[in-house]
Enzyme design. Structure first.
Site, PDB file in Angstrom:
ATOM      1  N   ARG A  54       0.337  -2.174  11.409  1.00  0.00           N
ATOM      2  CA  ARG A  54       0.354  -1.989  10.075  1.00  0.00           C
ATOM      3  C   ARG A  54      -0.901  -1.695   9.407  1.00  0.00           C
ATOM      4  O   ARG A  54      -1.900  -1.891   9.910  1.00  0.00           O
ATOM      5  CB  ARG A  54       1.082  -2.999   9.429  1.00  0.00           C
ATOM      6  CG  ARG A  54       1.035  -4.373   9.911  1.00  0.00           C
ATOM      7  CD  ARG A  54      -0.083  -5.169  10.204  1.00  0.00           C
ATOM      8  NE  ARG A  54      -0.839  -5.555   8.836  1.00  0.00           N
ATOM      9  CZ  ARG A  54      -2.402  -5.884   8.960  1.00  0.00           C
ATOM     10  NH1 ARG A  54      -2.907  -6.047   9.926  1.00  0.00           N
ATOM     11  NH2 ARG A  54      -2.669  -6.154   7.948  1.00  0.00           N
ATOM     12  N   GLY A  55      -1.094  -1.480   8.063  1.00  0.00           N
ATOM     13  CA  GLY A  55      -2.402  -1.104   7.480  1.00  0.00           C
ATOM     14  C   GLY A  55      -2.505   0.471   7.239  1.00  0.00           C
ATOM     15  O   GLY A  55      -2.416   1.188   8.168  1.00  0.00           O
ATOM     16  N   ALA A  56      -3.038   0.639   6.098  1.00  0.00           N
ATOM     17  CA  ALA A  56      -2.927   2.103   5.690  1.00  0.00           C
ATOM     18  C   ALA A  56      -3.595   2.920   6.535  1.00  0.00           C
ATOM     19  O   ALA A  56      -2.993   4.008   7.246  1.00  0.00           O
ATOM     20  CB  ALA A  56      -3.253   2.258   4.168  1.00  0.00           C
ATOM     21  N   ARG A  94       7.716   5.461   6.795  1.00  0.00           N
ATOM     22  CA  ARG A  94       7.401   4.495   5.795  1.00  0.00           C
ATOM     23  C   ARG A  94       7.142   5.274   4.503  1.00  0.00           C
ATOM     24  O   ARG A  94       5.897   5.830   4.278  1.00  0.00           O
ATOM     25  CB  ARG A  94       5.922   3.936   6.195  1.00  0.00           C
ATOM     26  CG  ARG A  94       5.964   2.946   7.424  1.00  0.00           C
ATOM     27  CD  ARG A  94       6.619   1.627   6.782  1.00  0.00           C
ATOM     28  NE  ARG A  94       5.724   0.873   5.882  1.00  0.00           N
ATOM     29  CZ  ARG A  94       5.021  -0.167   6.239  1.00  0.00           C
ATOM     30  NH1 ARG A  94       4.110  -0.281   7.285  1.00  0.00           N
ATOM     31  NH2 ARG A  94       4.213  -0.471   5.081  1.00  0.00           N
ATOM     32  N   GLN A 207      -0.495 -13.089   6.494  1.00  0.00           N
ATOM     33  CA  GLN A 207      -1.157 -11.856   7.300  1.00  0.00           C
ATOM     34  C   GLN A 207      -2.678 -12.805   7.545  1.00  0.00           C
ATOM     35  O   GLN A 207      -3.201 -12.504   8.467  1.00  0.00           O
ATOM     36  CB  GLN A 207      -1.479 -10.789   6.392  1.00  0.00           C
ATOM     37  CG  GLN A 207      -0.209  -9.833   6.343  1.00  0.00           C
ATOM     38  CD  GLN A 207       0.381 -10.117   5.160  1.00  0.00           C
ATOM     39  OE1 GLN A 207       0.302 -11.372   4.456  1.00  0.00           O
ATOM     40  NE2 GLN A 207       1.294  -9.188   4.765  1.00  0.00           N
ATOM     41  N   ASP A 248      -5.687  -1.977  -2.023  1.00  0.00           N
ATOM     42  CA  ASP A 248      -4.686  -1.020  -1.725  1.00  0.00           C
ATOM     43  C   ASP A 248      -4.608   0.269  -2.477  1.00  0.00           C
ATOM     44  O   ASP A 248      -4.545   1.185  -2.124  1.00  0.00           O
ATOM     45  CB  ASP A 248      -3.267  -1.528  -1.572  1.00  0.00           C
ATOM     46  CG  ASP A 248      -3.048  -2.558  -0.494  1.00  0.00           C
ATOM     47  OD1 ASP A 248      -3.633  -3.549  -0.349  1.00  0.00           O
ATOM     48  OD2 ASP A 248      -2.354  -2.030   0.478  1.00  0.00           O
ATOM     49  N   ASN A 258      -4.505  -5.312  -4.997  1.00  0.00           N
ATOM     50  CA  ASN A 258      -4.559  -5.828  -3.605  1.00  0.00           C
ATOM     51  C   ASN A 258      -3.303  -6.996  -3.378  1.00  0.00           C
ATOM     52  O   ASN A 258      -2.713  -7.149  -4.422  1.00  0.00           O
ATOM     53  CB  ASN A 258      -5.905  -6.120  -3.329  1.00  0.00           C
ATOM     54  CG  ASN A 258      -6.048  -6.555  -1.861  1.00  0.00           C
ATOM     55  OD1 ASN A 258      -5.777  -5.772  -1.101  1.00  0.00           O
ATOM     56  ND2 ASN A 258      -6.552  -7.776  -1.622  1.00  0.00           N
ATOM     57  N   LYS A 259      -3.297  -7.455  -2.435  1.00  0.00           N
ATOM     58  CA  LYS A 259      -2.236  -8.451  -2.128  1.00  0.00           C
ATOM     59  C   LYS A 259      -2.155  -9.329  -2.926  1.00  0.00           C
ATOM     60  O   LYS A 259      -3.116  -9.972  -3.444  1.00  0.00           O
ATOM     61  CB  LYS A 259      -2.493  -9.031  -0.681  1.00  0.00           C
ATOM     62  CG  LYS A 259      -1.365  -9.781  -0.118  1.00  0.00           C
ATOM     63  CD  LYS A 259      -0.156  -9.071   0.310  1.00  0.00           C
ATOM     64  CE  LYS A 259      -0.549  -8.139   1.177  1.00  0.00           C
ATOM     65  NZ  LYS A 259       0.504  -7.171   1.610  1.00  0.00           N
TER      66      LYS A 259
END
Lengths: 377, 377
Positions: A54-56, A94, A207, A248, A258-259
């Site tokens: 995961r992670g862009a 995705r 995470q 993000d 962001n998260k």
């Protein structure tokens, strides 16, 4: 960065065998280190879809190598047809991942330009490797530009550790190496500056507790996991010297998406005069948007991520339910921190204030291409 | 309040058998409703120490009934000696609980004043019942005084539900009935005003996800559980009409010490102009303290509460670990919300602003006795 003393990246191949990709299967972290070997398009699609990685930046690179694997397998199909099919298949894993589309499209373009089947395969491999190197270099530069911010605080603390709070995982495990928010931290640690990281556990998916704590621990960076509720108290009592988070999506005026929960930490940082930085490659800057709170759509994820927690029970990774069976939950995945609460943006081109003028000075209005990725070599 | 359509309190006895106390064993919530019968001093001490019940008002009442049970058992000992021993034993179960000391001391005093052994037993029972009624009445009044605040918002919303965010459990399960933060919510719901509660799960112990969600659900109050990270985003988007939290300790100028994370929600409420109330019996006001951030000591609890989460796996209540084995965690249990972020205090005497002048006007400087409990009948 290191795991148990050995340098790892999140995705790699060996010179001895350029037909197999290796990845860290992140679903088992921090409980088990599983290295997965992937040699087929289907295998890579599964790894992306089911979040083995995961992670862009990382899923973009994984998608790029997926294109290469598709050509290797395409003996019975014309390579351009195979590439066309693979592109659709990978992007569908995705659907909202901007980086994935960009990286896959880039490999697709070089495949189309190359002539013979053998040249197409070679071009796909070279391009996937170039994207991988590009992502590593961006993170390395973010570390380089963020390091002086930590050094300056360390200078004032005269040998006492610099306490840095981070939220979620914007670490090397979300990228290829270094990470974004963690890059300045690793740079400082490797330069011998004493740092200590407060790791927000980052519910609902944890995470921070799972991934960030793992990668900091394995690289030897002192850290302490805290419940997401705790950062405000620590800042009130002078126990946090700076906050560094990832982003993000960043609007042209510097609002940082962001998260979920990032905004609450930014409020607390502002209330206690703690500097709050977002570290990001310029690919996350969305020049089409200004007011992040009004304009950025926030993903709502499955409410079961709130109802259940995944962890290790005896030797089994298991889920436990924490809510009553009849209660509903809601699961917004991100929030937006307004630019007024952001001390600065740490990017691969340098550090700037979170406002439109400074962002434009650093990147120029025309710099990022339509795909959102800037400065791609 | 109700569980599955039946009215319950957290501790009670039946007229048919005044030698047995019944309590809800909260360790099993929300997964199982377990009613425990306690007929000995030792049984009550275990229930308090091992947190079969929790919440300041409730453990005070439990301690008071513990004194009564001690006398019932004391046939072989002089009742005053039995009371003296029981007092020490009960207070030692939760050494930092101010309410427990106060309630046990109160029963101890009436035992000393009564003459015959039979009169002492009767006096202990009466006093324990009086303390129980006092706690119920305080919460009922908090509901009565808080109700107009909700009614006023409901009036503007023209039939749409009033969205109230709460943190941790300041509900009837922490008290005897009604609760503190929940009392105005139940009053509004029972009066037919549509309310919907955003329930912070409240890591690390998840009292929101487990206890508050359970009690709201059983009483029929619409609610949604959220990760503690989520409240800021909801407030930015106008999805929260007011915040009501409890208070473990309130300074004379109105700083509110409550479960860790409360402060972050207060910051978000101020940033989005959402009213933020603390609901509390005046017993939580500590007139000896002014600056809560500097003066209130914050309990640090076991770091394993951060490392592990308790929940239901298949049909077993179990703990899962979420952090790497080598990571440390830290577990501050409370934080302090400065008075400037508090819209008002909802108390059993009415609602006031969180400042020294208004608090004094409502309670008078001399009103609360040294024990911290004011207005005890």
């Amino acid at each position: 960065m290191n795991i148990n003393g050995t340098h790892y990246t999140t995705i790699w191949m060996t010179h001895a065998n350029e037909k197999v990709l290796k990845i860290i299967d992140q679903r088992d972290l921090p409980f088990r280190l599983t290295i997965e070997e992937i040699s087929t398009l289907d295998g890579m699609c599964t790894a992306i879809r089911d979040m083995h990685l995961r992670g862009a930046p990382l899923i973009g690179v994984a998608g790029a190598f997926g294109m290469y694997l598709a050509l290797l397998e395409s003996s019975e199909m014309a390579p351009d047809t195979a590439a066309e099919n693979a592109k659709k298949k990978i992007i569908a894993t995705r659907p909202t991942a901007v980086n994935l589309v960009w990286a896959v499209q880039r490999v697709f373009s070089v495949i189309q330009l190359a002539k013979s089947p053998a040249e197409k395969i070679q071009a796909a491999l070279s391009e996937a490797n170039a994207i991988r190197e590009f992502e590593i270099e961006n993170c390395r530069k973010i570390g380089e530009f963020g390091l002086p911010l930590i050094e300056k605080i360390a200078g004032k603390k005269k040998g006492a550790p610099v306490h840095i709070l981070t939220h979620c995982n914007a670490g090397w495990l979300a990228c290829i190496d270094y990470g974004t928010a963690t890059a300045p931290i690793y740079a400082a640690h490797d330069a011998g500056i004493p740092v200590h990281v407060w790791v927000d556990e980052t519910r609902p998916r944890n995470q921070g507790a799972r991934i960030t704590a793992f990668e900091l621990g394995e690289h030897g960076v002192p850290h302490t996991v805290i419940a997401d509720n705790t950062g405000g108290h620590l800042m009130q009592h002078g126990m946090v010297d700076m906050v560094i988070v990832g982003s993000d999506r960043t609007t042209r005026r510097g609002d940082v998406c962001n998260k979920i929960g990032t905004y609450l930490k930014a409020l607390a940082a502002a209330d206690s005069n703690v500097p709050f930085y977002a570290a990001l490659p310029s690919s996350t800057i969305d020049f089409s948007m200004s007011d992040g709170i009004k304009e950025i759509p926030i993903e709502m994820r499955d409410e079961n991520e709130v109802h259940y927690v995944t962890g290790m029970s005896v030797e089994t990774i298991t889920d436990v339910r924490i809510t009553p069976k009849t209660s509903k939950a809601v699961n917004y995945a991100f929030d937006v921190t307004p630019a007024r609460l952001v001390t600065g943006l740490i990017t691969e081109r340098g550090v700037c204030r979170a406002d439109e003028t400074e962002i434009n000075t650093l990147f120029g209005k025309k710099c990022p291409p339509a795909s959102g990725m800037s400065g791609v070599p």
